[in-house]
Scaffold this motif. Structure first.
Motif, PDB file in Angstrom:
ATOM      1  N   THR A 167       0.807  -1.219   0.000  1.00  0.00           N
ATOM      2  CA  THR A 167       0.000   0.000   0.000  1.00  0.00           C
ATOM      3  C   THR A 167       0.841   1.271   0.000  1.00  0.00           C
ATOM      4  O   THR A 167       0.296   2.368  -0.162  1.00  0.00           O
ATOM      5  CB  THR A 167      -0.927   0.022   1.228  1.00  0.00           C
ATOM      6  N   LEU A 169       2.632   2.949  -2.106  1.00  0.00           N
ATOM      7  CA  LEU A 169       3.024   3.235  -3.486  1.00  0.00           C
ATOM      8  C   LEU A 169       3.917   4.479  -3.608  1.00  0.00           C
ATOM      9  O   LEU A 169       4.853   4.465  -4.409  1.00  0.00           O
ATOM     10  CB  LEU A 169       1.772   3.382  -4.367  1.00  0.00           C
ATOM     11  N   THR A 173       7.572   4.369  -5.277  1.00  0.00           N
ATOM     12  CA  THR A 173       7.963   5.294  -6.348  1.00  0.00           C
ATOM     13  C   THR A 173       9.260   6.001  -5.997  1.00  0.00           C
ATOM     14  O   THR A 173      10.171   6.107  -6.832  1.00  0.00           O
ATOM     15  CB  THR A 173       6.860   6.342  -6.581  1.00  0.00           C
ATOM     16  N   ASN A 198      -4.520  -2.180  -3.553  1.00  0.00           N
ATOM     17  CA  ASN A 198      -4.768  -0.758  -3.809  1.00  0.00           C
ATOM     18  C   ASN A 198      -5.917  -0.474  -4.762  1.00  0.00           C
ATOM     19  O   ASN A 198      -6.402   0.660  -4.813  1.00  0.00           O
ATOM     20  CB  ASN A 198      -3.500  -0.106  -4.383  1.00  0.00           C
ATOM     21  N   ASP A 201      -7.302   1.363 -10.258  1.00  0.00           N
ATOM     22  CA  ASP A 201      -7.131   2.781 -10.599  1.00  0.00           C
ATOM     23  C   ASP A 201      -5.900   3.380  -9.913  1.00  0.00           C
ATOM     24  O   ASP A 201      -5.123   4.109 -10.550  1.00  0.00           O
ATOM     25  CB  ASP A 201      -8.383   3.577 -10.207  1.00  0.00           C
ATOM     26  N   SER A 202      -5.720   3.076  -8.634  1.00  0.00           N
ATOM     27  CA  SER A 202      -4.555   3.607  -7.910  1.00  0.00           C
ATOM     28  C   SER A 202      -3.258   3.056  -8.481  1.00  0.00           C
ATOM     29  O   SER A 202      -2.262   3.786  -8.620  1.00  0.00           O
ATOM     30  CB  SER A 202      -4.656   3.266  -6.421  1.00  0.00           C
ATOM     31  N   VAL A 203      -3.255   1.781  -8.812  1.00  0.00           N
ATOM     32  CA  VAL A 203      -2.046   1.167  -9.373  1.00  0.00           C
ATOM     33  C   VAL A 203      -1.763   1.733 -10.765  1.00  0.00           C
ATOM     34  O   VAL A 203      -0.604   1.951 -11.138  1.00  0.00           O
ATOM     35  CB  VAL A 203      -2.183  -0.372  -9.421  1.00  0.00           C
ATOM     36  N   LYS A 205      -2.443   4.757 -11.795  1.00  0.00           N
ATOM     37  CA  LYS A 205      -1.840   6.073 -11.577  1.00  0.00           C
ATOM     38  C   LYS A 205      -0.372   5.941 -11.172  1.00  0.00           C
ATOM     39  O   LYS A 205       0.480   6.702 -11.625  1.00  0.00           O
ATOM     40  CB  LYS A 205      -2.618   6.826 -10.495  1.00  0.00           C
ATOM     41  N   PHE A 206      -0.096   4.973 -10.316  1.00  0.00           N
ATOM     42  CA  PHE A 206       1.285   4.703  -9.902  1.00  0.00           C
ATOM     43  C   PHE A 206       2.156   4.335 -11.106  1.00  0.00           C
ATOM     44  O   PHE A 206       3.263   4.852 -11.274  1.00  0.00           O
ATOM     45  CB  PHE A 206       1.282   3.582  -8.861  1.00  0.00           C
ATOM     46  N   SER A 209       2.750   7.355 -13.503  1.00  0.00           N
ATOM     47  CA  SER A 209       3.722   8.284 -12.905  1.00  0.00           C
ATOM     48  C   SER A 209       5.128   7.716 -13.001  1.00  0.00           C
ATOM     49  O   SER A 209       6.085   8.428 -13.351  1.00  0.00           O
ATOM     50  CB  SER A 209       3.370   8.571 -11.447  1.00  0.00           C
TER      51      SER A 209
END
Length: 247
Positions: A167, A169, A173, A198, A201-203, A205-206, A209
């Motif tokens: 969790t 992330l 990063t 996560n 969607d969150s992954v 975005k990770f 990025s």
């Protein structure tokens, strides 16, 4: 109260107010700090800061009314607070320490820097495509990579060297961005576990990025995917950002 004590008390009060404001500013950055360290470490550092603050407050009060006990008690509080902060600082250093990539196979890879998806799950097969590149793996299962001599970040809830909670992330990063440079390829082999913890969607975005960071450094990233674990929509979104790895 003579002039000397008045000046001393004023100076200590100014220092105490400054210290209080500094701690409040740092605490206001809690969300940013938690991107790089876990909650347990942050709580420990906060406790140390609070004890240190209490010791400094006691030191100021000693100039107004002091006893033999309070003269000793303020030093004890400051010492305990500093020791607690020191322990937390070592934990912070361990958590944000970069893992250095390493060249595993000599040669020259035909895979240019960029962002890729692959269905290949064999670490040795992936390494054979990346001769001459520095490699860093992010994986749920580190043993196959360790056996091949590949530096790795372990995605795990178990506190351990080079481990990052699934969790965390932002911390993951940070570790990757701090580690990669030109000629580095990151193998991300743990996508399903990250999504489980996560959400897709969150992954996503990770990953996007991370893709941008990697592109700025002219490095590469390969995301290992098991197609059956993703919906068609999720796979299409992923392939919109990442190219298929040439075999």
């Amino acid at each position: 109260m003579n002039g000397y004590h008045a000046i001393k008390l004023t100076a200590e009060m100014v220092a105490f107010v400054t210290l209080t404001v500094a701690f409040l500013v740092i605490y206001s950055l809690k969300d940013t700090i938690l991107a790089y360290v876990d909650k347990k470490t942050f709580r420990r550092a906060s406790l140390g800061a609070l004890i240190f603050w209490a010791g400094y407050l006691e030191n100021v009060l000693n100039d107004v009314y002091s006893t033999e006990f309070t003269k000793i008690f303020d030093d004890v509080l400051v010492a305990i607070g500093m020791a607690t902060i020191m322990v937390a600082s070592f934990q912070v250093r361990r958590q944000i320490r970069a893992v250095k990539p390493k060249m595993i196979m000599n040669g020259h890879s035909s895979i240019v820097p960029g962002a890729y998806v692959t269905y290949v799950t064999s670490p040795s097969k992936l390494l054979s495509l990346l001769g001459g590149r520095q490699i860093l793996a992010v994986t749920r299962y580190p043993k196959p990579y360790a056996a091949l001599g590949v530096p790795y970040i372990w995605i795990s809830n178990v506190p351990s060297k080079n481990a990052v909670r699934p969790t965390d992330l932002p911390l993951l990063t940070h570790k990757l961005v701090s580690s990669v440079d030109e000629n580095t390829f990151v193998i991300l082999d743990g996508l399903e576990y990250l999504i489980l913890n996560n959400g897709f969607d969150s992954v996503m975005k990770f990953l996007t990025s991370l893709k941008d960071y990697v592109s700025l450094k002219n490095a590469g990233i390969i995301v290992v995917v098991e197609p059956k674990t993703l919906t068609d929509k999720q796979l299409n979104l992923l392939l919109r950002e990442f190219s298929m790895l040439p075999s």
